[in-house]
Design a protein around this motif. Structure first.
Motif, short mmCIF file in Angstrom:
data_model
loop_
_atom_site.label_atom_id
_atom_site.label_comp_id
_atom_site.label_asym_id
_atom_site.label_seq_id
_atom_site.Cartn_x
_atom_site.Cartn_y
_atom_site.Cartn_z
N ALA A 164 13.80 13.55 34.96
CA ALA A 164 13.32 13.96 33.49
C ALA A 164 12.36 15.35 33.47
N LEU A 165 12.62 16.15 32.35
CA LEU A 165 11.93 17.39 31.82
C LEU A 165 10.45 17.35 31.33
N ASP A 166 8.95 16.98 31.42
CA ASP A 166 8.15 16.80 30.47
C ASP A 166 7.24 18.09 29.95
N VAL A 167 6.74 16.94 28.58
CA VAL A 167 7.02 18.53 27.45
C VAL A 167 5.05 17.82 26.81
N ARG A 168 4.26 19.14 26.79
CA ARG A 168 3.23 18.52 25.93
C ARG A 168 2.40 19.47 25.34
N THR A 169 1.76 19.82 24.30
CA THR A 169 0.09 20.36 23.66
C THR A 169 -0.36 19.90 24.28
N VAL A 170 -1.47 20.92 24.32
CA VAL A 170 -2.67 20.44 24.47
C VAL A 170 -3.57 21.37 23.52
N SER A 171 -4.91 21.56 23.17
CA SER A 171 -5.84 22.30 22.94
C SER A 171 -7.34 21.54 22.88
N TRP A 172 -8.51 22.38 23.80
CA TRP A 172 -8.98 22.23 24.26
C TRP A 172 -9.95 23.41 23.83
N GLU A 173 -10.42 22.92 22.39
CA GLU A 173 -11.46 24.71 21.76
C GLU A 173 -10.99 25.96 21.85
N ASP A 174 -11.05 25.90 22.91
CA ASP A 174 -10.21 27.90 22.09
C ASP A 174 -9.49 27.89 23.05
N ALA A 175 -8.63 26.70 24.19
CA ALA A 175 -7.54 26.61 25.07
C ALA A 175 -6.63 26.77 24.64
N ASP A 176 -5.33 26.69 24.73
CA ASP A 176 -4.84 26.27 23.37
C ASP A 176 -2.97 26.21 24.91
N ALA A 177 -2.44 25.39 25.26
CA ALA A 177 -1.34 25.69 26.44
C ALA A 177 0.32 24.20 25.46
N THR A 178 1.51 25.43 25.81
CA THR A 178 2.36 23.83 25.96
C THR A 178 2.57 23.99 27.14
N LEU A 179 2.46 23.36 28.15
CA LEU A 179 2.56 22.80 29.11
C LEU A 179 3.87 22.06 29.49
N VAL A 180 4.98 23.03 31.24
CA VAL A 180 6.08 21.69 31.09
C VAL A 180 6.65 22.07 32.90
N GLY A 181 6.77 20.65 33.03
CA GLY A 181 6.90 20.44 34.25
C GLY A 181 7.75 19.22 34.47
N ALA A 182 8.50 19.49 35.11
CA ALA A 182 9.76 18.49 35.94
C ALA A 182 8.78 18.27 37.57
#
Length: 156
Positions: free
Chosen positions: A138-156
């Protein structure tokens, strides 16, 4: 007058050569469908392109996966396929890192001491050398925002 006799030797040689050529073509056909890179890329785009923070999991039927900030690749024994992401860049995440914990559902403020540390981890992950990873299914995806830091994390 224009027919060739069926007992002529050259007719049988021609049919034999045609049969051998067809057999050669058939044995070279792939025995499995090509790997699907569009499916994982669409799953990443669906989460990354959302208006709100989100998560997603996509089953992978490949031997290995390649994750870059702007494209996803999958590989089987015989073939490799890549697909460009519409929403990027994404942050490739490796198992065993702090970002992996965030990808798996932990809150970034519980894993990192500050937003600067979170942003540095995102930057290091984006600059890390790429390599094929064994696909765990499986491939996991998560968008995360913490104050000024935004990211779309992708891992397998």
């Amino acid at each position: 007058m224009f027919d060739s006799p069926a007992d002529a030797w050259y007719v049988w040689i021609g049919l034999s050569l045609l049969g051998a050529a067809l057999l050669g073509i058939v044995t070279q056909l792939p025995d499995a469908p090509p790997p699907d890179a569009a499916g994982p890329a669409n799953a990443v785009d669906a989460v990354a392109g959302g208006r709100h923070a989100g998560t997603g999991t996509y089953p992978i039927s490949a031997d290995a996966v390649w994750i870059e900030p702007h494209r996803i690749g999958v590989r089987t024994d015989d073939e490799t396929a890549f697909e460009t992401l519409a929403y990027g860049p994404v942050t490739p995440v490796r198992e065993g890192t702090l970002l992996w914990e965030v990808l798996q559902g932990a809150r970034p403020d519980h894993v990192f001491e500050s937003t600067e540390g979170f942003a540095r981890a995102i930057g290091r992950a984006a600059e890390r050398e790429r390599a094929w990873r064994s696909a765990p299914g499986a491939l996991d995806v998560r968008t995360v925002s913490w104050e000024d830091a935004d990211a779309t994390l992708v891992g397998a």
